[in-house]
Structures are given as structure tokens and as C-alpha cells.
Write a protein that holds these residues in place. Structure first.
Motif, mmCIF file in Angstrom:
data_model
loop_
_atom_site.group_PDB
_atom_site.id
_atom_site.type_symbol
_atom_site.label_atom_id
_atom_site.label_comp_id
_atom_site.label_asym_id
_atom_site.label_seq_id
_atom_site.Cartn_x
_atom_site.Cartn_y
_atom_site.Cartn_z
ATOM 1 N N TRP A 1 -0.263 27.001 14.717
ATOM 2 C CA TRP A 1 -1.363 26.020 14.749
ATOM 3 C C TRP A 1 -1.969 25.460 13.444
ATOM 4 O O TRP A 1 -1.749 26.318 12.597
ATOM 5 C CB TRP A 1 -2.438 26.899 15.101
ATOM 6 C CG TRP A 1 -2.364 27.050 16.840
ATOM 7 C CD1 TRP A 1 -1.606 28.265 17.194
ATOM 8 C CD2 TRP A 1 -2.925 26.766 18.105
ATOM 9 N NE1 TRP A 1 -1.716 28.492 18.618
ATOM 10 C CE2 TRP A 1 -2.421 27.398 19.281
ATOM 11 C CE3 TRP A 1 -3.618 25.550 18.286
ATOM 12 C CZ2 TRP A 1 -2.689 27.044 20.372
ATOM 13 C CZ3 TRP A 1 -4.096 25.399 19.505
ATOM 14 C CH2 TRP A 1 -3.680 26.211 20.541
ATOM 15 N N ARG B 1 -1.151 22.119 17.648
ATOM 16 C CA ARG B 1 -0.179 23.275 18.214
ATOM 17 C C ARG B 1 1.182 22.894 18.045
ATOM 18 O O ARG B 1 1.537 21.693 18.635
ATOM 19 C CB ARG B 1 -0.463 23.928 19.464
ATOM 20 C CG ARG B 1 0.360 24.992 20.124
ATOM 21 C CD ARG B 1 -0.217 25.368 21.283
ATOM 22 N NE ARG B 1 -0.282 24.713 22.366
ATOM 23 C CZ ARG B 1 -0.141 25.170 23.625
ATOM 24 N NH1 ARG B 1 -0.203 26.404 23.821
ATOM 25 N NH2 ARG B 1 -0.351 24.135 24.785
ATOM 26 N N MET C 1 -6.284 20.145 19.376
ATOM 27 C CA MET C 1 -7.486 20.606 19.745
ATOM 28 C C MET C 1 -8.648 19.879 19.129
ATOM 29 O O MET C 1 -8.343 20.249 17.988
ATOM 30 C CB MET C 1 -7.659 22.231 19.864
ATOM 31 C CG MET C 1 -8.965 22.909 19.725
ATOM 32 S SD MET C 1 -9.739 22.851 21.658
ATOM 33 C CE MET C 1 -11.443 22.813 21.110
ATOM 34 N N THR D 1 -6.752 29.897 23.907
ATOM 35 C CA THR D 1 -5.192 29.189 23.280
ATOM 36 C C THR D 1 -4.470 28.705 24.605
ATOM 37 O O THR D 1 -3.908 27.615 24.565
ATOM 38 C CB THR D 1 -4.391 30.049 22.518
ATOM 39 O OG1 THR D 1 -4.151 31.162 23.229
ATOM 40 C CG2 THR D 1 -5.111 30.290 21.087
ATOM 41 N N ARG E 1 -6.876 25.714 25.925
ATOM 42 C CA ARG E 1 -8.010 24.931 24.830
ATOM 43 C C ARG E 1 -9.409 24.951 25.362
ATOM 44 O O ARG E 1 -10.107 24.125 24.985
ATOM 45 C CB ARG E 1 -7.397 23.552 24.271
ATOM 46 C CG ARG E 1 -6.381 23.579 23.310
ATOM 47 C CD ARG E 1 -5.029 24.070 23.673
ATOM 48 N NE ARG E 1 -4.406 23.357 24.694
ATOM 49 C CZ ARG E 1 -3.727 23.533 25.846
ATOM 50 N NH1 ARG E 1 -3.458 24.582 26.100
ATOM 51 N NH2 ARG E 1 -3.328 22.588 26.601
#
Length: 291
Positions: free
Chosen positions: A153, A164, A179, A211, A214
Motif C-alpha cells: 500500500w 494497493r 482508497m 483492507t 476498503r
């Protein structure tokens, strides 16, 4: 919200160089990159005493630290090289060219990853072969890094995106998804127990999301201004508030439990298994906190 209070029985501050920034706990010692003092400092975690100081060159600015299981690596905010240090002795081993100007650095079990906000690039370095494996360009201002065991990330403080990637592709750094931090500047990332925490300095908050999908849990005030470094002791989340010289302890639900006064310009925070350590970059000290 709790206000910052001095707690002398829990907090001790030690003189360490001129301006420590990056921290690491390696081989039973706390290491500090003294960015203003052009050196790497090894600290006895039991006493706070400086054990060794390794000069890294005149007017150099060591910034980020990472450990690959045998060597400690130092990157620089003002240079284009990566220095390898013997973690047992603190002695210089080698240096290798990388992109100019470090933001963050981590080891994922195979590669060292280094963000360069000045060069707008990400470098993938192989400690096993001691060469730059690949350099990826075309970014805005990549800064923060985290690894969740499967994906890399990267936080970009200019676009506000946390992206990501599949980390081990040879020729390309394959983007999986983004994100958004809604205009934030993701200064530091922390992955723990399936969740990602990221400090947003311009809004004085920390954002937490899952994760896997998201999904955002929320944004939480950090009890201070300009949150930078973030770490966990397994029970609480600790955040260095650079702007007002405090460290906040948050619950895993994001509630501020206490705010502790440390030194000026707290930059990074780590946990060594016993103590929380904070680098106070503007007054040449580190603070040790008993959780």
C-alpha cells in the motif's frame, strides 16, 4: 477530549543527536536516524543511553530506516543512495544508488521499498542481490508505505490516494485499486489485524478502513495537530502529533484515551515490545513511554 499532561513516571526523554526522525527496533537496540546530525544512533532501550553513533557523511540527512532480518538500511531525504549497516555493530557495510530523496521505506520479506516524493518514484531494492530490482516512475508525491502480507500500500500526499499494488511483479507495479482519503495527505500507514490506519496531517485525524473491501470505519481526531507517525503496541494505537509536541494513545475503536506531552516536532513512533519510542525531530531528543 483529554489534554496533554506531563507524566514523569511514564515518560522519559533522552538526548539523541541533533534531529532524530526515523526509528527502528533491531537486534535489541533502538536506532534513530539523526537527520540534522548526519548520523545513525544506536540506543540502549533499557537506559536510553547512546551506545554508538555512526557518521554517514558530511551534511547528509538520513531519514528512513528498515531492517531485512540481517542488515539495517538507511535512506536519505537529500540523497540518492541507500546505506547498509551491520545491525550487530553499527558499522558501515556498503551503499547503493537509488532515486533521490526518501519519504518512507519498508521491507516486505523479499524487497526493500522506498518512496521518493522528490523524484516522484518508487524503488524496489533486492537485499539478496544488493541491487535496485526496479524503479517505478510517474507518481505524484508518493510518501507512506505499508505491507499487509499480500499487497503493498502506497500513500500519496499530493493526490490523497492510498493505492494497493501486487508487490512482486517483475516489470510493472500492478495497481489493484485505490482508497481515497477525500483530499487528505496520508502521512503514515499502519496495517494491523486486517485494518489500515493512516494519519492525515492537514485534517488532524486518523482514518481507519478495512483492507478487504476498503470500507471506512471512520475518521478520528488525534488529540493534537499534524499527526505524523503511527504505531501499535497490540492494545492501543499511538500517534505522534508533530504540530504540538504530543503523542496520543487511541483505542482500537479510534477514541483518544490520553494525550502525552513529549518533545518538539515528534516525527515517528515505534514499539519495542516494552516501550513506545518517539523521535522529537526539532529538539534532538527521543522520548520513551511506558504504555
Amino acid at each position: 477530549m483529554p489534554t496533554a499532561t506531563p507524566t514523569p513516571t511514564r515518560v522519559e526523554t533522552f538526548k539523541v543527536g541533533s534531529g532524530p526522525t526515523g526509528l527502528a527496533y533491531v537486534a535489541g537496540a533502538v536506532w534513530a536516524a539523526d537527520e540534522s546530525g548526519s548520523s545513525l544512533v544506536r540506543i540502549n532501550p533499557a537506559t536510553g543511553a547512546v551506545v554508538t553513533t555512526t557518521p554517514l557523511g558530511q551534511n547528509r540527512r538520513p531519514h528512513a530506516l528498515a531492517y531485512d532480518g540481517s542488515s539495517l538500511w538507511v535512506d536519505f531525504s537529500d540523497g540518492a543512495d541507500l546505506v547498509q549497516i551491520n545491525a550487530a555493530t553499527g558499522a558501515f557495510v556498503s551503499n547503493r544508488p537509488v532515486q533521490f530523496g526518501s519519504g518512507d521505506m519498508l521491507y516486505d520479506g523479499r524487497f526493500l521499498w522506498i518512496t521518493s516524493p522528490i523524484s516522484r518514484a518508487i524503488t524496489r531494492f533486492s537485499p539478496s542481490t544488493n541491487v535496485v530490482d526496479a524503479t517505478f516512475t510517474g507518481y505524484n508525491k508518493p510518501w507512506s508505505l505499508a505491507f499487509d502480507g499480500s499487497y503493498l500500500w502506497v500513500g500519496d500526499v499530493e493526490t490523497g490516494l492510498v493505492t494497493r499494488y501486487k508487490p512482486w511483479e517483475r516489470e510493472t507495479l500492478d495497481r489493484v485499486d485505490d482508497m481515497t482519503t477525500r483530499g487528505g495527505d496520508p502521512w503514515s500507514l499502519l496495517y494491523t489485524n486486517g485494518d489500515m490506519w493512516l494519519t492525515i496531517a492537514k485534517r488532524n485525524v486518523v482514518l481507519k478502513f478495512r483492507t478487504a473491501d476498503r470500507a471506512v470505519y471512520g475518521e478520528y481526531p488525534t488529540g493534537g495537530s499534524q499527526p505524523h507517525g503511527i504505531a501499535t503496541d497490540g492494545k492501543s494505537v499511538w500517534i505522534a502529533n508533530y504540530g504540538d509536541g504530543t503523542v496520543a494513545r487511541l483505542s482500537n475503536e479510534g477514541a483518544v484515551q490520553e494525550v502525552i506531552r513529549v518533545g518538539r516536532g515528534p516525527e515517528e513512533v515505534i514499539f519495542d515490545g516494552t516501550y513506545v519510542w518517539v523521535s522529537n525531530s526539532l529538539d534532538g531528543t527521543v522520548s520513551r513511554i511506558r504504555p
